[in-house]
Design a protein around this motif. Structure first.
Motif, PDB file in Angstrom:
ATOM      1  N   GLN A 115       6.403  -4.806  -7.258  1.00 26.99           N
ATOM      2  CA  GLN A 115       5.085  -5.191  -8.061  1.00 26.99           C
ATOM      3  C   GLN A 115       5.417  -5.881  -9.505  1.00 26.99           C
ATOM      4  OE1 GLN A 115       3.303  -1.285  -6.642  1.00 26.99           O
ATOM      5  NE2 GLN A 115       1.698  -2.824  -5.920  1.00 26.99           N
ATOM      6  N   GLN A 116       6.345  -4.806 -10.289  1.00 21.72           N
ATOM      7  CA  GLN A 116       6.329  -5.266 -11.428  1.00 21.72           C
ATOM      8  C   GLN A 116       6.959  -6.608 -12.011  1.00 21.72           C
ATOM      9  OE1 GLN A 116       4.682  -3.292 -13.725  1.00 21.72           O
ATOM     10  NE2 GLN A 116       6.254  -1.907 -14.469  1.00 21.72           N
TER      11      GLN A 116
ATOM     12  N   VAL B 299       4.454  -9.478 -10.997  1.00 20.19           N
ATOM     13  CA  VAL B 299       3.557  -9.471 -12.343  1.00 20.19           C
ATOM     14  C   VAL B 299       4.162 -10.300 -13.475  1.00 20.19           C
ATOM     15  CG1 VAL B 299       2.395  -8.368 -13.941  1.00 20.19           C
ATOM     16  CG2 VAL B 299       2.197  -7.534 -11.434  1.00 20.19           C
ATOM     17  N   ALA B 300       5.241  -9.994 -13.790  1.00 16.46           N
ATOM     18  CA  ALA B 300       6.123 -10.699 -14.494  1.00 16.46           C
ATOM     19  C   ALA B 300       6.356 -12.369 -14.306  1.00 16.46           C
ATOM     20  CB  ALA B 300       7.342  -9.965 -15.090  1.00 16.46           C
TER      21      ALA B 300
ATOM     22  N   SER C 295       4.396 -13.873 -12.380  1.00 15.98           N
ATOM     23  CA  SER C 295       3.441 -14.692 -12.427  1.00 15.98           C
ATOM     24  C   SER C 295       2.864 -14.974 -13.957  1.00 15.98           C
ATOM     25  CB  SER C 295       2.216 -13.751 -11.732  1.00 15.98           C
ATOM     26  OG  SER C 295       1.016 -14.289 -11.779  1.00 15.98           O
ATOM     27  N   LEU C 296       3.258 -14.052 -14.783  1.00 16.79           N
ATOM     28  CA  LEU C 296       2.826 -14.419 -16.088  1.00 16.79           C
ATOM     29  C   LEU C 296       3.788 -15.479 -16.786  1.00 16.79           C
ATOM     30  CD1 LEU C 296       1.732 -13.612 -18.744  1.00 16.79           C
ATOM     31  CD2 LEU C 296       3.452 -11.767 -19.136  1.00 16.79           C
TER      32      LEU C 296
ATOM     33  N   SER D 208       2.635 -18.765 -15.809  1.00 16.58           N
ATOM     34  CA  SER D 208       1.400 -18.985 -16.533  1.00 16.58           C
ATOM     35  C   SER D 208       1.778 -19.598 -18.005  1.00 16.58           C
ATOM     36  CB  SER D 208       0.619 -17.824 -16.763  1.00 16.58           C
ATOM     37  OG  SER D 208      -0.022 -17.374 -15.406  1.00 16.58           O
TER      38      SER D 208
ATOM     39  N   ARG E 156       1.455 -19.371  -8.110  1.00 18.78           N
ATOM     40  CA  ARG E 156       0.723 -18.106  -8.728  1.00 18.78           C
ATOM     41  C   ARG E 156      -0.159 -17.554  -7.534  1.00 18.78           C
ATOM     42  NH1 ARG E 156      -1.447 -19.863 -14.025  1.00 18.78           N
ATOM     43  NH2 ARG E 156      -3.473 -20.261 -12.808  1.00 18.78           N
TER      44      ARG E 156
ATOM     45  N   ALA F  99      -0.155 -13.897  -6.069  1.00 17.65           N
ATOM     46  CA  ALA F  99      -1.408 -12.804  -6.109  1.00 17.65           C
ATOM     47  C   ALA F  99      -1.498 -12.385  -4.964  1.00 17.65           C
ATOM     48  CB  ALA F  99      -2.562 -13.847  -6.510  1.00 17.65           C
TER      49      ALA F  99
ATOM     50  N   LEU G  91       0.920  -9.810  -4.286  1.00 17.79           N
ATOM     51  CA  LEU G  91       0.642  -8.488  -5.060  1.00 17.79           C
ATOM     52  C   LEU G  91      -0.226  -7.774  -4.215  1.00 17.79           C
ATOM     53  CD1 LEU G  91       0.975  -9.666  -8.574  1.00 17.79           C
ATOM     54  CD2 LEU G  91       1.948  -7.679  -7.720  1.00 17.79           C
ATOM     55  N   ALA G  92      -1.139  -8.437  -3.665  1.00 17.98           N
ATOM     56  CA  ALA G  92      -2.345  -7.733  -3.012  1.00 17.98           C
ATOM     57  C   ALA G  92      -1.865  -6.901  -1.632  1.00 17.98           C
ATOM     58  CB  ALA G  92      -3.559  -8.600  -2.309  1.00 17.98           C
TER      59      ALA G  92
ATOM     60  N   ARG H  93       0.122  -4.110  -2.866  1.00 17.49           N
ATOM     61  CA  ARG H  93      -0.611  -2.776  -3.181  1.00 17.49           C
ATOM     62  C   ARG H  93      -1.346  -2.218  -2.011  1.00 17.49           C
ATOM     63  NH1 ARG H  93      -2.664  -5.435  -7.356  1.00 17.49           N
ATOM     64  NH2 ARG H  93      -4.197  -6.668  -6.173  1.00 17.49           N
TER      65      ARG H  93
END
Lengths: 583, 214
Positions: free
Chosen positions: A407-408, A411-412, A414-415, A418, A438, A442, A445-446, A449
């Protein structure tokens, strides 16, 4: 259950044959003859007043009678013969006043001997055996002093008797001093030793009384010898008192035998009670009643565990040698079944213990099986709890790994995309690809989660049951009222189980109940956490409601709790979980 | 605007730091645990602290505790809490008395850079930034005689954005409508829900959230 050494053997009463009626009758006749002979001789000799003579014989007759009764009732005990001999010897001592040399010599020789015999009876009470080498040495020394020194003295004394060797009055006086003082001292030592050993009162009243009377009689006898030796005043008073007290002891002893018969009738009650097959827990009460020992405990031998356990299968330790509690082992077919942990005073009543043992062996075997079953159940419950806890632990670890890992990183990533995107200004094709990537991230990630949430309700562990339930309630299919009355955090396994009970039950409300509202109550009382989920739906929930309920029950039971479901048709459904929680 | 970042993943910490620096923020501190964070907030009095909810040593609620402490002791510093999962219960705990200078967002939102920067700015300015998942969870809540059913789809959209903490202008930009139109929707929503019109945007957030929660 830790291995415990195989049970130590516990002494069983000796098997002895009771003397026949003829033997007892002959002995009784002999006793009566001796007493009547000494009484008639004493009256004829006129050395003693009739009152004094009768008071003296008060010591002999009760001993002879009590000795015979004890002999008949408890042939395994040497006490009966010992008391009988004591009575006869006491009586015979009257002959010392006789003129024929032989008879008076015998009478004189045994004059002090009753003191030694009474000490012997006292120390050997109640089973007739001397407990320790010290006791044996003490009694032997007293015999030597009372009989041996008496003979030596007689051989030196001027009085007419068969033993006169050489008349040396001074030497005789010295021997007399040594004899009387040493016998007095030995009696006092004997009483002191027993007082130290018997710091606890025996259970039965008469037993204690007999011992006290014996002790008093021996102390009086000790003082009597000393007073007589130094010709102190009050000799007559002390003498009479001593004789009366010494004579009362065997009478109380006889009453004690009668009381023991009453105690054995309690064993009869025990038979009746055991006939109704009492529950294992009641068995202890029945035995405690029969044995007059409220502190009684029972331990069962569980061979598979190689240890002792109580009726609920919980491990117990037997007291070792020399502890405050005594242990009596109960066996069937050579195998230990149970051990009675009882007041050591009960060892004074081996016959009672033996009859209770015999009466209860079968019921104890049943109770032992019960105990074994409970131990197995407990073991199974323990292993189930460990399995559930291990699974929980593993799921939690996986959730944490997902969180800190995939997950971490996503997120990184995806960032970074961007940030990269900002440098791509003016390239619509590349822009679009980055957007697609992206969106994919997302979506991943969902999914992750959801996966993590399914593995372990992290919000419960991290923030507590109340925080985690807000979301469950907001997402519930019907309006839910929530009441949580627990102070602070509960242990994590309890919180997690409670969370599952609530969320699973609310999910069921949505699937089956056709309810319009529900309520959730979490409270804490009497060392338990109670979780209740109630709806106003159609009820009638059955096993078909799914493995969900079974899974919940497993979770709750693994923590030692219970899950119950009430669901009358048309009457709503109530799910209640109770989990022990001592924290 | 001065910002402090507390995040124990180096990759993410550096990423956020770069993002904000590029957007004109002054990153006066970035650290990996709660004690360090509190120390830096005391030393630099930043406008906003961006806090990962799971911080060492136990990685459970250290971030939330630090955030609540900052709100209580340093009211001028806004707190934006970031998390891999958002929980309604935590949002309510963070917003217990006031939505002023409070944000609570899923970490995923960082990559929607402009939106994220807007949220950081709002929180720094004493506004709010509440994750859409929280709002949708609240909207999904079943109620008897739900007045939300009377809202038009457009009004629902405006309600969600309002609850997230956006200003009227922000909502107008987002929905590509005029400011006046937004104001009309807002007053219509307040009338339908029976809420009194309130002053600041963060008060409006709290009023709407509390309404939705009940």
């Amino acid at each position: 259950m830790s291995a415990v050494a195989a049970p130590a053997p516990v002494r069983a009463p000796r098997v002895a044959v009771a003397p026949g009626t003829a033997t007892l009758g002959a002995l009784a006749l002999l006793g009566a003859a001796v007493v009547s002979a000494t009484v008639s001789f004493g009256l004829a000799a006129g050395e003693m007043s009739p009152a004094k003579l009768l008071t003296y014989q008060w010591m002999s007759a009760p001993y002879i009678a009590a000795g015979l009764v004890a002999w008949a009732r408890r042939p395994e005990s040497r006490l009966g013969p010992l008391m009988y001999i004591g009575g006869v010897v006491t009586s015979v001592a009257v002959f010392q006043a006789a003129s024929p040399h032989l008879l008076s010599t015998v009478g004189s020789a045994v004059d002090i001997l009753p003191a030694a015999l009474f000490l012997h009876v006292f120390l050997a009470f109640p089973d007739g055996r001397l407990q320790s080498p010290f006791d044996r040495a003490l009694v032997a020394t007293t015999y030597v002093a009372a009989l041996g020194l008496q003979l030596v003295r007689m051989s030196l004394d001027g009085f007419d008797n068969e033993f006169v060797f050489k008349t040396v009055p001074d030497a005789a006086r010295v021997v007399l001093h040594v004899e009387f003082l040493s016998v007095s001292a030995l009696l006092v030592i004997g009483v002191g030793v027993l007082a130290l050993r018997r710091r606890r009162r025996p259970l039965r009243l008469f037993l204690g009384l007999v011992i006290d009377l014996f002790a008093l009689g021996l102390l009086l006898a000790a003082s009597l010898f000393t007073i007589a030796l130094f010709e102190w005043p009050g000799l007559t008073l002390v003498q009479r008192t001593t004789w009366i007290v010494v004579g009362v002891a065997p009478l109380v002893f006889l009453l004690g035998l009668l009381d023991a018969r009453l105690a054995r009738s309690a064993v009869g009650d025990l038979f009746v009670q055991l006939g109704t097959d009492p529950a294992p827990g009641e068995l202890r009460d029945a035995l405690a009643h029969a044995l007059h020992d409220r502190s009684l405990e029972i331990a069962f031998w569980l061979p598979e565990y190689g240890g002792w356990a109580d009726v609920e299968g919980r491990e117990v330790e037997l007291p070792g040698q020399g502890e405050v509690r005594a242990t009596t082992l109960i066996e069937r077919e050579g195998m230990p079944v149970a051990a009675l942990l009882h007041d050591p005073a009960l060892l004074d009543e081996p016959a009672l213990l033996a009859s209770v043992r015999a009466a209860a062996a079968m019921s104890l075997e049943n109770a032992r099986l019960h105990s074994e079953l409970r131990a197995r159940l407990e073991e199974m419950r323990g292993s189930r709890a460990r399995i559930v806890a291990a699974a929980q632990q593993e799921r939690r670890r996986m959730e944490r790994n997902l969180h800190d890992g995939a997950q971490q990183r996503l997120v990184a990533l995806s960032l970074q995309l961007s940030l990269l995107e900002r440098q791509l200004q003016g390239d619509p094709a590349a822009q679009e690809q980055v957007d697609d990537a992206r969106r994919e991230i997302a979506a991943s990630l969902a999914e992750l989660r959801d996966l993590a949430r399914g593995l372990h309700p992290a919000a419960v562990s991290d923030h507590g049951l109340d925080i985690a339930l807000e979301q469950v309630l907001a997402r519930a299919p019907v309006p839910v009222t929530l009441s949580i009355e627990t102070e602070g955090r509960l242990p994590e396994p309890v919180e997690v189980a409670a969370f599952y009970v609530v969320s699973e039950s609310l999910a069921n409300v949505g699937k089956y109940a056709q309810a319009t509202s529900a309520s959730v109550d979490v409270s804490r009382k009497d060392g338990r956490v109670v979780i209740e989920v109630t709806d106003d739906g159609c009820g009638g929930a059955d096993e078909a409601r799914g493995s969900g309920i079974r899974g919940l029950a497993d979770r709750v039971e693994a923590l030692g709790g219970h899950l119950r479901v009430w669901s009358p048709v048309g009457g709503g459904t109530r799910v209640q979980a109770e989990i022990p929680c001592e924290w | 605007m001065r910002v402090v970042i507390a995040e124990d993943s180096v990759l993410l910490r550096e990423g956020i730091s770069r993002l904000l620096t590029d957007a004109g923020f002054e990153v006066v501190g970035s650290c990996a645990d709660a004690n360090d964070l509190l120390h830096r907030v005391r030393s630099y009095s930043p406008d906003v602290a961006i806090v990962d909810i799971r911080l060492p040593p136990t990685h459970s609620d250290e971030g939330i505790q630090a955030g609540l402490e900052i709100r209580a002791k340093h009211p001028s510093t806004g707190v934006l809490v970031l998390s891999q999962y958002v929980e309604l219960g935590l949002a309510l705990k963070l917003l217990a008395d006031s939505a002023e200078g409070v944000g609570y967002l899923l970490k995923d939102r960082i990559s929607e850079v402009d939106d994220f920067i807007g949220a950081v700015r709002r929180v720094a300015d004493g506004g709010s930034a509440i994750d859409p998942i929280i709002i949708s969870t609240l909207l999904s809540k079943r109620r008897a005689d739900d007045p939300l059913d009377e809202l038009t789809p457009r009004e629902r959209e405006v309600l969600v954005l309002m609850a997230e903490g956006r200003s009227n202008q922000g909502i107008a930009d987002r929905l590509v409508i005029t400011l006046r139109a937004v104001e009309k929707y807002v007053s219509s929503i307040f009338t339908k829900l029976g809420l009194p019109s309130t002053g600041t945007e963060s008060r409006r957030v709290l009023a709407v959230l509390l309404y939705l929660r009940s």
